[in-house]
Design a protein around this motif. Structure first.
Motif, short mmCIF file in Angstrom:
data_model
loop_
_atom_site.label_atom_id
_atom_site.label_comp_id
_atom_site.label_asym_id
_atom_site.label_seq_id
_atom_site.Cartn_x
_atom_site.Cartn_y
_atom_site.Cartn_z
N VAL A 186 0.84 -1.20 0.00
CA VAL A 186 0.00 0.00 0.00
C VAL A 186 0.88 1.25 0.00
O VAL A 186 1.74 1.41 0.87
CB VAL A 186 -0.94 0.04 1.21
CG1 VAL A 186 -1.74 1.34 1.22
CG2 VAL A 186 -1.87 -1.17 1.22
N VAL A 187 0.66 2.12 -0.99
CA VAL A 187 1.30 3.42 -1.02
C VAL A 187 0.23 4.45 -0.67
O VAL A 187 -0.75 4.61 -1.40
CB VAL A 187 1.89 3.74 -2.41
CG1 VAL A 187 2.49 5.15 -2.43
CG2 VAL A 187 2.94 2.71 -2.80
N VAL A 188 0.38 5.12 0.46
CA VAL A 188 -0.57 6.15 0.87
C VAL A 188 -0.24 7.44 0.13
O VAL A 188 0.91 7.88 0.09
CB VAL A 188 -0.51 6.37 2.40
CG1 VAL A 188 -1.26 7.64 2.79
CG2 VAL A 188 -1.10 5.16 3.12
N ALA A 189 -1.26 8.04 -0.49
CA ALA A 189 -1.09 9.29 -1.24
C ALA A 189 -2.08 10.30 -0.69
O ALA A 189 -3.29 10.17 -0.88
CB ALA A 189 -1.35 9.05 -2.73
N THR A 190 -1.57 11.31 0.00
CA THR A 190 -2.46 12.22 0.71
C THR A 190 -1.85 13.60 0.85
O THR A 190 -0.64 13.78 0.66
CB THR A 190 -2.76 11.65 2.12
OG1 THR A 190 -3.64 12.52 2.82
CG2 THR A 190 -1.48 11.47 2.91
#
Length: 227
Positions: free
Chosen positions: A75-79
């Motif tokens: 999972v790559v969190v993009a925020t």
């Protein structure tokens, strides 16, 4: 490349990510809400998830915990959240990487490839065969047919990196970062010189390539010679 699930509620950002990753060869599915994203994660079985934290139905951290209960997908969190404590909490909750908006799709693509490489370290140790070329990372041995190639350590690392990604166009920037461990912005000439040495040992030239094919303005692709 990879099957990517993008969970992002902003339609403009979602479309931009989908378009950019598709242009880079990924197969992309998407979801605008947390629950739809969880359903896609189970049904589509993606190779990696790009997850926004600010979703309309559930906070991204809750989604991450639920996702980790059913899957070990990277999972790559993009925020837009850039608070250090928040980043640490998300990584501790099971995220594999974290990118802060606004970001370029090239950076996101690089992070996706990085988490997939980390997840496939065991496979990366296996011998790779491309046409008549065999590269064995455990023995640090490369051979073209029956002929063992006399490579320097850096030449071997470069050849192995390209062989694992056979068929893909790899940028010089990526090679500098991953093979030389240099920050972005290093000297491309370093890569050019080593590629020239590799071509000589593979019995080819830039004008008459067999395995190493330059893609002008982009990078280099290793592929088996055409019959």
């Amino acid at each position: 490349m990879a099957q990517v699930l993008v969970v992002e509620d902003d339609a403009t950002i979602r479309s931009s990510i989908i378009r950019g990753l598709t242009d880079r060869g990924h197969a992309v599915v998407s979801a605008p809400t947390a629950m739809a994203g969880l359903e896609q994660a189970v049904s589509a079985r993606p190779d990696v998830v790009v997850l926004d934290l600010g979703l309309p139905d559930l906070d991204g951290k809750a989604v991450l915990r639920m996702l980790r209960g059913v899957s070990d997908v990277p999972v790559v969190v993009a925020t837009a959240r850039d608070d250090e404590a928040e980043i640490v909490a998300v990584l501790d909750a099971g995220a594999d990487d974290y990118v802060v908006k606004p970001f370029g799709v090239a950076q996101l693509d690089a992070r996706i490839r990085a988490v997939l490489r980390r997840g496939g370290e065991e496979q990366a140790d296996a011998s790779v065969t491309v046409g008549g070329l065999t590269v064995d990372p455990r023995a640090r041995r490369a051979a073209l047919g029956e002929q063992v190639l006399e490579l320097t350590p850096r030449e071997f690392d470069l050849l192995h990196y390209l062989a694992v990604r056979a068929g893909e166009v790899v940028s010089k920037r990526e090679l500098l970062t991953e093979v030389w461990q240099l920050p972005y912005g290093g000297a491309d000439k370093t890569v050019d010189v080593h590629l020239s040495w590799l071509r000589r040992k593979l019995g080819e030239t830039a004008q008459q390539p067999r395995y190493l094919h330059a893609v002008r303005g982009v990078g280099v692709r290793l592929a088996a010679p055409e019959a």
